[in-house]
Design an enzyme around this catalytic site. Structure first.
Site, mmCIF file in Angstrom:
data_model
loop_
_atom_site.group_PDB
_atom_site.id
_atom_site.type_symbol
_atom_site.label_atom_id
_atom_site.label_comp_id
_atom_site.label_asym_id
_atom_site.label_seq_id
_atom_site.Cartn_x
_atom_site.Cartn_y
_atom_site.Cartn_z
ATOM 1 C CE LYS A 155 0.836 1.225 4.500
ATOM 2 N NZ LYS A 155 1.515 2.484 4.916
ATOM 3 N N PRO A 177 10.283 -4.817 1.509
ATOM 4 C CG PRO A 177 10.983 -2.581 1.440
ATOM 5 C CD PRO A 177 10.160 -3.595 0.683
ATOM 6 C CG MET A 178 10.632 -6.879 7.209
ATOM 7 S SD MET A 178 11.219 -8.046 8.454
ATOM 8 C CE MET A 178 12.842 -8.415 7.816
ATOM 9 N N GLY A 179 10.185 -2.389 7.408
ATOM 10 C CA GLY A 179 10.448 -1.001 7.771
ATOM 11 C C GLY A 179 10.428 -0.079 6.578
ATOM 12 N N GLY A 197 7.321 1.072 5.149
ATOM 13 C CA GLY A 197 6.089 1.846 5.084
ATOM 14 C C GLY A 197 5.103 1.345 4.052
ATOM 15 C CG LEU A 198 6.373 -0.243 0.705
ATOM 16 C CD1 LEU A 198 7.374 -1.100 -0.075
ATOM 17 C CD2 LEU A 198 5.663 0.721 -0.237
ATOM 18 N N GLY A 222 4.043 -6.761 6.231
ATOM 19 C CA GLY A 222 3.620 -7.758 7.211
ATOM 20 C C GLY A 222 2.123 -7.783 7.402
ATOM 21 C CB SER A 223 -0.377 -5.073 7.830
ATOM 22 O OG SER A 223 0.107 -4.588 9.059
ATOM 23 C CG ASP A 232 -1.158 -0.222 8.176
ATOM 24 O OD1 ASP A 232 -1.864 0.738 8.538
ATOM 25 O OD2 ASP A 232 0.040 -0.122 7.867
#
Length: 303
Positions: free
Chosen positions: A12, A100-102, A104-105, A108-109, A142
């Site tokens: 997102k 990527p982790m961290g 803002g996309l 994980g959610s 999210d």
């Protein structure tokens, strides 16, 4: 049905992100428009002969017990048992990790939401979309949006959602090579927390006037993220030479919208010439709805 493969968990973008206040419990009150894009992790689900929830893919930095996918599936498994008087079969999940982790996309959610939708179908658990959203909310603010599955005006802590028309465009996204921890941004003393609230009509009228989203609002978290993580500022400054680039979520990724794929390709070609070896850049198109919706509808017809 015993399996669901090639399930996209789309990323997102926050087309804007305003912090308009803070609750007594410390949670920040937000306004944003969430936009799905056709780029993300790909998940594969297979029912097991036992009742275990197993992640078959190693995800560096994320132990299986802490993975939102595993935690979400266990919640749904327990809810299934409560409703139907028995545990459903276990599920094995394989992940093609792209986001990527961290960044803002919402990676994980999004993974967790896709897992809940897939398992609800495979187990014939019978939960409605709203029930799945409520189940996922305690795991992450999210997750309800990804379950909602269309462009949404979000308020509260991000869980109050209303569908809105979104732009039909292409995005160039730059991963600047750093991971931004959300708590570090929201705990910063210089974070703007009093932006004047806007309305859906404000956003929609701007979209109609311009045909695009990138001249509306801003990301209140961006100044803090750029101060704490200079690579975010460097990527945003570079991309701003091609349009109204901004950060998504609490960072680190930055994006810019373009009217056509050709325009996006032209900018991508320049990224390799920028000399920023730590950057990873890609293009994606806006999505009107979550691809799992059509996938599950097609599966239902086949069954």
């Amino acid at each position: 049905m015993r399996s669901l493969h090639h399930c996209l968990a789309p990323a997102k973008l926050n087309l804007f992100l305003h912090v308009v206040g803070r609750r007594a419990d410390g949670f920040h009150l937000l306004q944003s428009v969430f936009q799905l894009i056709d780029h993300g992790d790909v998940l594969h689900f297979d029912l097991r002969p036992d009742e275990r929830i197993v992640r078959s893919t190693d995800v560096p930095g994320v132990p299986e017990e802490q993975d939102l996918i595993v935690r979400a599936l266990r919640l749904l498994q327990a809810e299934h048992a409560r409703r139907h008087g028995r545990l459903p079969p276990g599920i094995e999940v394989a992940i093609e990790k792209v986001l990527p982790m961290g960044g803002g996309l919402g990676g994980g959610s999004s993974d967790a939401a896709t897992a809940l939708m897939a398992a609800n179908h495979l187990w014939q658990a019978g939960l409605t979309q709203q029930e799945l959203m409520d189940l996922g909310l305690p795991l992450g603010a999210d997750i309800p949006f990804f379950m909602f599955g269309e462009t949404a005006f979000a308020e509260g802590v991000g869980e109050a959602l209303q569908a809105v028309p979104g732009p039909d465009c292409w995005y160039v996204v730059i991963e600047p090579g750093v991971s931004v921890p959300t708590p570090a941004i929201f705990s910063a003393p210089d974070l703007t927390r009093n932006t004047t609230p806007v309305t859906i009509a404000d956003f929609s009228s701007s979209l109609v006037a311009s045909g695009k989203q990138f001249d509306f609002g801003k990301n209140d978290l961006q100044d803090v993220a750029e101060r704490l993580f200079p690579p975010v500022a460097e990527a945003a400054t570079w991309l701003k030479s091609y349009g109204d680039a901004r950060m998504t979520g609490s960072g680190a990724c930055v994006f810019c919208a373009f009217s056509s794929e050709h325009e996006a390709d032209q900018v991508l070609a320049q990224v390799s010439l920028s000399g920023a070896s730590a950057w990873k850049a890609w293009k994606a198109r806006s999505l009107k709805s979550h691809p799992m919706k059509s996938l599950l509808q097609n599966q239902a017809v086949m069954e």
